[in-house]
Design a protein around this motif. Structure first.
Motif, PDB file in Angstrom:
ATOM      1  N   VAL A 309      38.291  54.131  26.804  1.00  0.00           N
ATOM      2  CA  VAL A 309      37.530  53.198  25.971  1.00  0.00           C
ATOM      3  C   VAL A 309      38.079  51.798  26.173  1.00  0.00           C
ATOM      4  N   ASN A 310      37.173  50.862  26.405  1.00  0.00           N
ATOM      5  CA  ASN A 310      37.543  49.462  26.559  1.00  0.00           C
ATOM      6  C   ASN A 310      37.401  48.774  25.209  1.00  0.00           C
ATOM      7  N   ILE A 311      38.451  48.141  24.713  1.00  0.00           N
ATOM      8  CA  ILE A 311      38.417  47.594  23.361  1.00  0.00           C
ATOM      9  C   ILE A 311      38.277  46.078  23.308  1.00  0.00           C
ATOM     10  N   HIS A 312      38.447  45.398  24.448  1.00  0.00           N
ATOM     11  CA  HIS A 312      38.248  43.950  24.442  1.00  0.00           C
ATOM     12  C   HIS A 312      37.937  43.448  25.847  1.00  0.00           C
ATOM     13  N   ARG A 313      37.492  42.205  25.919  1.00  0.00           N
ATOM     14  CA  ARG A 313      37.296  41.493  27.182  1.00  0.00           C
ATOM     15  C   ARG A 313      38.178  40.260  27.210  1.00  0.00           C
ATOM     16  N   GLY A 314      38.375  39.753  28.441  1.00  0.00           N
ATOM     17  CA  GLY A 314      39.156  38.539  28.617  1.00  0.00           C
ATOM     18  C   GLY A 314      40.644  38.825  28.726  1.00  0.00           C
ATOM     19  N   CYS A 315      41.368  37.851  29.286  1.00  0.00           N
ATOM     20  CA  CYS A 315      42.828  37.978  29.424  1.00  0.00           C
ATOM     21  C   CYS A 315      43.418  36.575  29.508  1.00  0.00           C
ATOM     22  N   PHE A 316      44.371  36.286  28.631  1.00  0.00           N
ATOM     23  CA  PHE A 316      44.983  34.955  28.636  1.00  0.00           C
ATOM     24  C   PHE A 316      46.291  34.926  29.412  1.00  0.00           C
ATOM     25  N   GLY A 317      46.548  35.963  30.207  1.00  0.00           N
ATOM     26  CA  GLY A 317      47.774  35.981  31.002  1.00  0.00           C
ATOM     27  C   GLY A 317      47.766  34.959  32.122  1.00  0.00           C
ATOM     28  N   GLY A 318      46.612  34.768  32.756  1.00  0.00           N
ATOM     29  CA  GLY A 318      46.491  33.745  33.788  1.00  0.00           C
ATOM     30  C   GLY A 318      47.234  34.027  35.068  1.00  0.00           C
ATOM     31  N   CYS A 319      47.488  35.306  35.383  1.00  0.00           N
ATOM     32  CA  CYS A 319      48.204  35.619  36.625  1.00  0.00           C
ATOM     33  C   CYS A 319      47.520  34.957  37.812  1.00  0.00           C
ATOM     34  N   ALA A 320      48.311  34.401  38.700  1.00  0.00           N
ATOM     35  CA  ALA A 320      47.769  33.600  39.798  1.00  0.00           C
ATOM     36  C   ALA A 320      46.944  34.428  40.770  1.00  0.00           C
ATOM     37  N   PHE A 321      47.217  35.733  40.863  1.00  0.00           N
ATOM     38  CA  PHE A 321      46.514  36.575  41.827  1.00  0.00           C
ATOM     39  C   PHE A 321      45.371  37.354  41.188  1.00  0.00           C
ATOM     40  N   CYS A 322      45.031  37.042  39.940  1.00  0.00           N
ATOM     41  CA  CYS A 322      44.030  37.808  39.193  1.00  0.00           C
ATOM     42  C   CYS A 322      42.729  37.029  39.079  1.00  0.00           C
ATOM     43  N   THR A 323      41.607  37.747  39.162  1.00  0.00           N
ATOM     44  CA  THR A 323      40.299  37.092  39.086  1.00  0.00           C
ATOM     45  C   THR A 323      39.670  37.163  37.701  1.00  0.00           C
ATOM     46  N   ILE A 324      40.353  37.744  36.748  1.00  0.00           N
ATOM     47  CA  ILE A 324      39.738  37.893  35.426  1.00  0.00           C
ATOM     48  C   ILE A 324      39.358  36.542  34.842  1.00  0.00           C
ATOM     49  N   LYS A 636      36.269  48.378  34.474  1.00  0.00           N
ATOM     50  CA  LYS A 636      35.842  48.755  33.143  1.00  0.00           C
ATOM     51  C   LYS A 636      35.903  47.542  32.229  1.00  0.00           C
ATOM     52  N   ALA A 637      37.006  46.823  32.318  1.00  0.00           N
ATOM     53  CA  ALA A 637      37.165  45.673  31.445  1.00  0.00           C
ATOM     54  C   ALA A 637      36.138  44.608  31.742  1.00  0.00           C
ATOM     55  N   LYS A 638      35.754  44.480  33.009  1.00  0.00           N
ATOM     56  CA  LYS A 638      34.814  43.455  33.378  1.00  0.00           C
ATOM     57  C   LYS A 638      33.384  43.937  33.304  1.00  0.00           C
ATOM     58  N   GLN A 639      33.174  45.225  33.209  1.00  0.00           N
ATOM     59  CA  GLN A 639      31.848  45.823  33.260  1.00  0.00           C
ATOM     60  C   GLN A 639      31.102  45.312  34.482  1.00  0.00           C
ATOM     61  N   GLY A 640      31.675  45.392  35.554  1.00  0.00           N
ATOM     62  CA  GLY A 640      31.030  44.962  36.758  1.00  0.00           C
ATOM     63  C   GLY A 640      31.984  44.217  37.641  1.00  0.00           C
ATOM     64  N   TYR A 641      33.206  44.433  37.557  1.00  0.00           N
ATOM     65  CA  TYR A 641      34.186  43.883  38.461  1.00  0.00           C
ATOM     66  C   TYR A 641      34.933  44.955  39.206  1.00  0.00           C
ATOM     67  N   SER A 642      35.749  44.470  39.818  1.00  0.00           N
ATOM     68  CA  SER A 642      37.081  44.079  39.664  1.00  0.00           C
ATOM     69  C   SER A 642      37.899  43.738  40.842  1.00  0.00           C
ATOM     70  N   THR A 643      38.596  42.824  40.745  1.00  0.00           N
ATOM     71  CA  THR A 643      39.639  42.435  41.652  1.00  0.00           C
ATOM     72  C   THR A 643      40.744  41.946  40.769  1.00  0.00           C
ATOM     73  N   ASP A 644      41.328  42.664  39.989  1.00  0.00           N
ATOM     74  CA  ASP A 644      42.376  42.120  39.155  1.00  0.00           C
ATOM     75  C   ASP A 644      43.581  42.003  39.990  1.00  0.00           C
ATOM     76  N   TYR A 645      44.227  41.074  39.682  1.00  0.00           N
ATOM     77  CA  TYR A 645      45.567  40.987  40.124  1.00  0.00           C
ATOM     78  C   TYR A 645      46.221  40.421  38.931  1.00  0.00           C
ATOM     79  N   PRO A 646      46.298  41.316  38.145  1.00  0.00           N
ATOM     80  CA  PRO A 646      46.804  40.697  37.008  1.00  0.00           C
ATOM     81  C   PRO A 646      47.750  39.761  37.515  1.00  0.00           C
TER      82      PRO A 646
END
Length: 675
Positions: A309-324, A636-646
């Motif tokens: 279950v995904n409980i939120h969207r967005g991320c304020f971490g700002g990792c340089a390699f992340c596309t969120i 899941k978090a993006k509902q249509g992504y992902s390339t996280d790098y957190p």
């Protein structure tokens, strides 16, 4: 739960007939298999349009060869064709950091590799424009979102234009698309030609210079043109600072870039969704199942997230390699506890569910309900991260709302245990607040997480041990990982648990040298880690790290930054992950001599090789900056992504080194998670 074929969005002419429809308003072409689940972007957009009263169908993974019958079978839509290229960037989904074919396509039935083309956004759009030149084509999803302006393409090793230029489509909807897609339908239904639709937030379009709506306004940001960026890498780096800052502002400015004698115009994004709006999206009538056409076929990505279950969207971490941040932004949009519980109850009723939730999280596990205490301060802020280089004093870091959700979920009949598979931000847990109640809540959360929500292995992402590299990554000092590990080990001992902590690391990130990797090997060895499955940095569109890697400049300082680019340079760094393997030791000895680190030879490469295996990281060797499972979490978090790098740092390698020398812990480790 039993579902009829008509409970899914139609995918064929016959299924359209089951709905009693003669025509369709919107036809979506998806490069993923159709899974009717809120973690899959095409399903989210389809269900959103359905709820708004539009007739919509999905054509999953159309055959792009031959006579294009899949593109013609449903005819013309009344409003437009939509391209949903997949939850992951198609090239990240297909290739590893070394440009090798991945073992499987996680979003295709049985992991098949032949179900989607490279760059499906461009391929599908061109086919549709050729077959139906008078029907608008609208692009969405991660692939178009992250290619909305001039961007570096690692797989072609060149700068590419705004994807509208290559696809010949009319419009991009970037980011999470529920609000702009409905507004677009309303304007088209009202008779406005798509060439005149220029005011919808979160859209990108091409226009002639003389047709720019309102002309060039005072607050518009004019980027260097595509042609200028092709000639001067420093201008490309300079552009990206504006792109990232405007993606993360509450009140963003319009971005304009000249390309091919036209202007690519990026309208500012919508504000983050309210809790009520986000609940409405997740509460749509998803079956949570793959379409019946995939009966007896395995869709790997679905298997990873079907009980999560995904409980939120967005991320304020700002990792340089992340596309969120480029896709969702840094402001957290959280679901209500009631909506989360409603979804969990649906899962409890699913066939095969045995009481264990695989994840109760989001882009990051522990940012639920966290936001600025004073909204006016947030409205003026353009920091890409709320916690780097330090935690913003205006940020509410209270973990009590998240604990309340955990307790409510665990109290439901049918739930034996809820695991946290999303990455945990330990820097938020270690942060000391002025409010002692918030500090106590962080301590309570840490203990509950470790005691009740770890499936034997807790994954965290220190990413590196060098503070110089971590600064460029926007990650916290390795000292903080040491401190969190100490807490983890202590609680495990107190509770008589035998759990592992799984640290993820990246080699060849911008700013990383061989010397940094040698130090990483020593520091992790002293912590009794043996790192087996790790990750080479993969440049993907629209991240600070990618722009730094390609241009050779930090976009924020425009100072030169070294990056390992050749295969030999990358292997020279990667080998230090595997100091304990006999076959790697000779090369490591030679490298240590070459870089002047001979004092480390006896520690890393003793005459009697160190064979005992204890500790491993999660499976990241095929991913783009995180584990293959991370792909599914972040999509899941993006509902249509992902390339996280957190996402943070502190200054001073000496502190990190001294921390390690004080640590006596000898616990073993391991894990995996989509990110």
């Amino acid at each position: 739960m039993d579902f009829k074929l008509s409970d899914f969005l139609p995918t064929t002419k016959k299924e359209v007939g089951l709905r009693g429809w003669d025509t369709l308003d919107v036809i979506l072409f998806s490069a993923d298999a159709y899974v009717d689940h809120p973690s899959f972007g095409a399903a989210v957009i389809g269900r959103t349009l359905e709820a708004a009263g539009y007739k919509v169908a999905i054509v999953p993974q159309p055959d792009w060869h031959g006579d294009f019958r899949d593109f013609k079978k449903l005819g013309k839509p009344n409003l437009f064709f939509g391209i949903a290229p997949g939850c992951m960037d198609s090239m990240v989904n297909k290739y590893t950091a070394n440009r090798r074919l991945r073992s499987e396509d996680a979003y295709s039935p049985d992991g098949r590799h032949d179900m989607r083309p490279e760059y499906p956004t461009i391929v599908y759009s061109r086919i549709l424009k050729n077959l139906f030149p008078d029907v608008p084509v609208v692009l969405g999803g991660i692939e178009a979102s992250l290619r909305r302006l001039t961007h570096y393409d690692y797989w072609q090793d060149t700068l590419r234009k705004c994807i509208l230029c290559d696809s010949h489509a009319e419009l991009i909807i970037y980011g999470m698309g529920e609000k702009p897609i409905v507004e677009l339908c309303r304007q088209l239904e009202g008779g406005v030609p798509i060439r005149d639709i220029r005011d919808i937030p979160q859209t990108v379009y091409l226009t002639q210079k003389n047709d720019l709506p309102h002309g060039i306004c005072e607050n518009d940001i004019m980027l260097y043109s595509h042609e200028e960026c092709m000639k001067d890498k420093k201008k490309q780096a300079s552009n990206f600072r504006h792109i990232e800052e405007e993606s993360n502002k509450m009140h963003a400015n319009r971005l304009i870039q000249e390309v091919d004698g036209k202007y690519a115009v990026v309208n500012p994004p919508y504000p983050p969704m309210t809790t009520a709006e986000l609940d409405a999206s997740f509460d749509l009538p998803y079956t949570r199942l793959p379409h019946p056409k995939y009966k007896d076929k395995r869709i790997p990505a679905y298997e990873m997230i079907k009980y999560s279950v995904n409980i939120h969207r967005g991320c304020f971490g700002g990792c340089a390699f992340c596309t969120i941040s480029a896709h969702q932004g840094k402001f957290i949009a959280s679901r209500s506890k009631e909506s989360i519980l409603k979804e969990v109850r649906k899962i409890i009723r699913m066939e095969g569910f045995k009481g264990y939730l695989s994840d109760l999280g989001g882009p990051s596990a522990n940012m639920y309900r966290m936001e600025g205490k004073n909204r006016k301060i947030c409205e003026k802020c353009k920091r890409p991260s709320c916690i780097n280089p330090n935690v913003c004093l205006n940020l509410n870091t209270d973990h009590r709302p998240l604990l309340d959700v955990y307790h409510a979920v665990d109290a439901l009949d049918g739930i034996k245990k809820s695991f946290i598979g999303s990455g945990v931000r330990y820097d938020l847990l270690l942060h000391r607040n002025d409010d002692d109640n918030i500090n106590r809540a962080a301590e309570e959360y840490t203990r509950e997480l470790i005691c009740r929500h770890v499936s034997g292995r807790l994954k965290v992402a220190p990413e590196h041990t060098s503070d110089n590299v971590l600064k460029l990554m926007r990650k916290p000092s390795f000292c903080q990982f040491i401190e969190f590990k100490r807490i983890f080990d202590r609680i495990n001992k107190e509770e008589n648990l035998r759990q592992q902590i799984i640290p993820y690391f990246i080699s060849s990130h911008p700013g990383c040298h061989e010397e940094d990797m040698a130090d990483l090997a020593v520091k992790t060895k002293r912590l009794d880690f043996q790192l087996e499955q790790v990750q080479d940095f993969t440049p993907t569109p629209m991240t600070v790290s990618t722009e730094t890697w390609y241009t050779g400049y930090d976009p924020y300082t425009l100072q030169p930054v070294y990056s390992a680019k050749s295969q030999n340079e990358k292997l020279a760094q990667r080998q230090f992950f595997f100091w304990y393997k006999p076959e790697a030791q000779n090369n490591i000895r030679q490298s240590l001599k070459r870089i002047g680190k001979t004092e480390l030879i006896n520690e890393l490469c003793p005459q009697a090789p160190f064979f005992k295996k204890k500790t491993y990281t999660g499976n990241r060797n095929e991913s783009d900056g995180y584990s293959q499972n991370d792909h599914h979490r972040h999509s899941k978090a993006k509902q249509g992504y992902s390339t996280d790098y957190p996402k943070n740092y502190d200054n001073g390698n000496n502190r990190a080194g001294s921390c390690i020398k004080k640590s006596k812990s000898k616990t073993g480790r391991r894990n995996n998670n989509n990110r």
